[in-house]
Design a protein around this motif. Structure first.
Motif, PDB file in Angstrom:
ATOM      1  N   UNK A 312       0.941  -1.249  -0.096  1.00 20.67           N
ATOM      2  CA  UNK A 312       0.113   0.036   0.034  1.00 20.67           C
ATOM      3  C   UNK A 312       0.838   1.240   0.137  1.00 20.67           C
ATOM      4  N   UNK A 313       0.047   2.595   0.111  1.00 17.81           N
ATOM      5  CA  UNK A 313       0.955   3.807   0.352  1.00 17.81           C
ATOM      6  C   UNK A 313       2.002   3.789   1.264  1.00 17.81           C
ATOM      7  N   UNK A 314       3.183   3.938   1.255  1.00 13.04           N
ATOM      8  CA  UNK A 314       4.076   3.609   2.469  1.00 13.04           C
ATOM      9  C   UNK A 314       3.838   4.345   3.822  1.00 13.04           C
ATOM     10  N   UNK A 315       2.895   5.577   3.745  1.00 18.22           N
ATOM     11  CA  UNK A 315       2.500   6.014   4.932  1.00 18.22           C
ATOM     12  C   UNK A 315       1.144   5.767   5.188  1.00 18.22           C
ATOM     13  N   UNK A 355       0.712  -2.750 -10.304  1.00 17.85           N
ATOM     14  CA  UNK A 355      -0.458  -2.406  -9.604  1.00 17.85           C
ATOM     15  C   UNK A 355      -1.283  -1.208  -9.787  1.00 17.85           C
ATOM     16  N   UNK A 356      -2.608  -0.869  -9.516  1.00 14.31           N
ATOM     17  CA  UNK A 356      -3.355   0.195  -9.808  1.00 14.31           C
ATOM     18  C   UNK A 356      -2.974   1.377  -8.639  1.00 14.31           C
ATOM     19  N   UNK A 357      -2.113   0.987  -7.536  1.00 15.13           N
ATOM     20  CA  UNK A 357      -1.742   1.988  -6.645  1.00 15.13           C
ATOM     21  C   UNK A 357      -0.883   3.116  -7.045  1.00 15.13           C
ATOM     22  N   UNK A 358      -0.158   2.906  -8.357  1.00 11.90           N
ATOM     23  CA  UNK A 358       0.714   3.854  -9.080  1.00 11.90           C
ATOM     24  C   UNK A 358       1.756   3.136  -9.745  1.00 11.90           C
ATOM     25  N   UNK A 359       2.498   3.979 -10.773  1.00 12.43           N
ATOM     26  CA  UNK A 359       3.645   3.461 -11.604  1.00 12.43           C
ATOM     27  C   UNK A 359       4.601   2.762 -11.053  1.00 12.43           C
ATOM     28  N   UNK A 360       4.985   3.037  -9.664  1.00 13.08           N
ATOM     29  CA  UNK A 360       6.191   2.606  -9.020  1.00 13.08           C
ATOM     30  C   UNK A 360       5.789   1.302  -8.220  1.00 13.08           C
ATOM     31  N   UNK A 361       4.288   0.929  -8.214  1.00 17.78           N
ATOM     32  CA  UNK A 361       4.115  -0.319  -7.184  1.00 17.78           C
ATOM     33  C   UNK A 361       4.106  -1.572  -8.386  1.00 17.78           C
TER      34      UNK A 361
END
Length: 490
Positions: A312-315, A355-361
């Motif tokens: 998930x998002x790191x924070x 992943x849909x979370x973003x291009x670096x995931x």
């Protein structure tokens, strides 16, 4: 603490005159730092400044240097949360992981002081009326080239020992993590470090090449990828006058053989392979197991755990196990590596995917290479684990050693009779028993053999490469009472 996007040369923050440089938060794809690289003239000027700064620094003596290093430790403690947040933002690693890195930077101070005294310092012995003295002296100007995956901790592991020994430092961080570098240098500035003792230069491979090849640079301490390390080694071939200490990557094996707690062993394997998104040089790249039923159950458990890792998002709250990779390019490299291994005949057990979370995931992958037509001995720097099934333990050890690298290896087993053979036969600088490959103690030497590096510029032995030993024989007077051969005959 505000960041300016500037260089730090001779105690002054100045604008770079080279190409633009921007750092992105890989999770949010937003700019968090913008500045300019050093141009050729600034890269030359910084060496001259560092030479002068080093003269002042060495003249201060160890205790005075130590007091400033201790002040830097205080700055780290006061700003640890700010530092951890910036590390998380700039690398994409989860906040808990970044907080661990910030804590390691603090812990490195005491470790480096102990290493200085144990590994270097002054030694005296008496022999036949002569005092034999071994002292250690700073080399001069040391260039520290930092990596992106631990942008605070790993350069810090070079800088602190170098400064304690009396060297001055030119720090060129990874182009992908300039913000963490700037914050670190601002903490050194707040600690009261004299002008010119540490300098920050942003740049690319060309900048690094210009710095390390300068006649007044005494050495380079580098942590990073094998391609860059080999380039540095080639550039400085024929320069025995320069210290070249390289800590590179690895194609690290973890052998699971007779570990009865399947879940516990699987957790160690997953930690080994996927900590920091697989972006640690000590991460396990190869899992070697038997063909028995217990090993098959272990593999199934590893696939199951990896397939439901919290990403998930790191924070995010709660904090995930994995965040983003450093960039979209890094994600694509993992996917290309997976496609290459599959093309060699690998059987995909868990498919890594965007992943849909973003291009670096990217989600973690596992691929069984047991029946592949050819083995791949490349370091794929991300969450991709290769599996190899073999018949005998001796075959497992031989396969673990079948690599040009030699950084880390581990054995997971309840059979204590295997411990000693594995320790004796493993070809690696770090060999663990019932511990993950990823992670290491700062109180032990850190580094590898083969393409994993040539010395130990990180960890406890870093002190060895920051000062050279000088031997002296000392007598209390200049009187030699022993006649020369034939002297009495004249």
């Amino acid at each position: 603490m505000m960041l300016s996007g500037e260089l730090f040369i001779g105690g002054q923050w100045i604008e770079g005159r080279g190409n633009d440089l921007t750092s992105l938060d890989p999770a949010e794809q937003t700019s968090i730092w913008h500045g300019r690289m050093a141009d050729d003239e600034q890269a030359l000027d910084v060496v001259e400044v560092a030479v002068k700064g080093g003269q002042t620094w060495r003249a201060m003596g160890f205790e005075e240097r130590l007091s400033i290093v201790k002040s830097f430790e205080d700055q780290l403690r006061e700003n640890k949360d700010t530092l951890a947040l910036l590390i998380s933002r700039e690398t994409g690693k989860p906040f808990w992981d970044a907080a661990g890195e910030a804590a390691s930077m603090i812990g490195k101070i005491a470790i480096s002081v102990d290493a200085y005294h144990e590994r270097t310092g002054v030694r005296e012995t008496e022999a036949n009326g002569v005092t034999l003295v071994t002292r250690h002296h700073a080399h001069g100007v040391m260039v520290v080239l930092g990596p992106f995956n631990f942008p605070g901790h790993l350069p810090n592991g070079h800088i602190v020992p170098a400064l304690l020994a009396g060297n001055s430092v030119i720090f060129k961080p990874s182009e992908q993590t300039p913000a963490v570098a700037e914050l670190t240098i601002r903490l050194w500035e707040a600690a009261g470090l004299p002008k010119g003792v540490i300098n920050l230069v942003h740049g690319d491979a060309g900048t690094a090449r210009q710095l390390i090849s300068h006649d007044d640079v005494a050495g380079v301490l580098f942590t990073g990828g094998v391609k860059a390390g080999l380039s540095i080694h080639r550039d400085l071939a024929g320069h025995p006058d320069k210290i070249v200490a390289l800590e590179l990557g690895g194609n690290n094996p973890i052998v699971a053989w007779g570990a009865h707690d399947t879940l516990g062993a699987a957790r160690m394997i997953v930690r080994s392979a996927y900590l920091s998104g697989g972006q640690r040089c000590t991460c396990a790249r190869r899992l070697i197991v038997g063909k028995d039923e217990s090993s098959q159950n272990l593999m199934k458990k590893v696939v199951e755990l990896a397939g439901r890792l919290a990403i998930n998002h790191p924070r995010a709250d709660p904090n995930p196990f994995m965040g983003a990779l450093i960039s979209e390019h890094a994600r694509d490299s993992v996917l290309r590596g997976q496609a290459h291994l599959e093309g060699l005949g690998g059987d995909v057990l868990l498919k890594a995917g965007a992943m849909d979370l973003g291009p670096a995931f990217v989600s973690p992958g596992i691929i069984d290479m047991s029946n592949a037509a050819a083995a791949s001995d490349d370091e794929i720097f991300g969450p991709l684990l290769q599996v190899y099934q073999v018949d005998e333990f001796e075959e497992a050890v031989a396969l673990a050693n079948n690599t040009r690298f030699g950084l880390a290896s581990a054995l997971l087993s309840d059979d204590s009779s295997l411990f000693e053979p594995f320790l004796n036969q493993s070809r690696a600088g770090i060999v663990n028993i019932n511990q993950p490959t990823a992670g290491a103690s700062g109180r032990a030497p850190f580094g590898g053999i083969g393409l994993s590096g040539n010395h130990r510029p990180a960890g406890y032995y870093a002190a060895d490469y920051c000062a050279y030993p000088r031997a002296s024989m000392v007598r209390s007077n200049a009187s030699d009472e022993t006649p020369l051969p034939g002297e009495q005959d004249r």
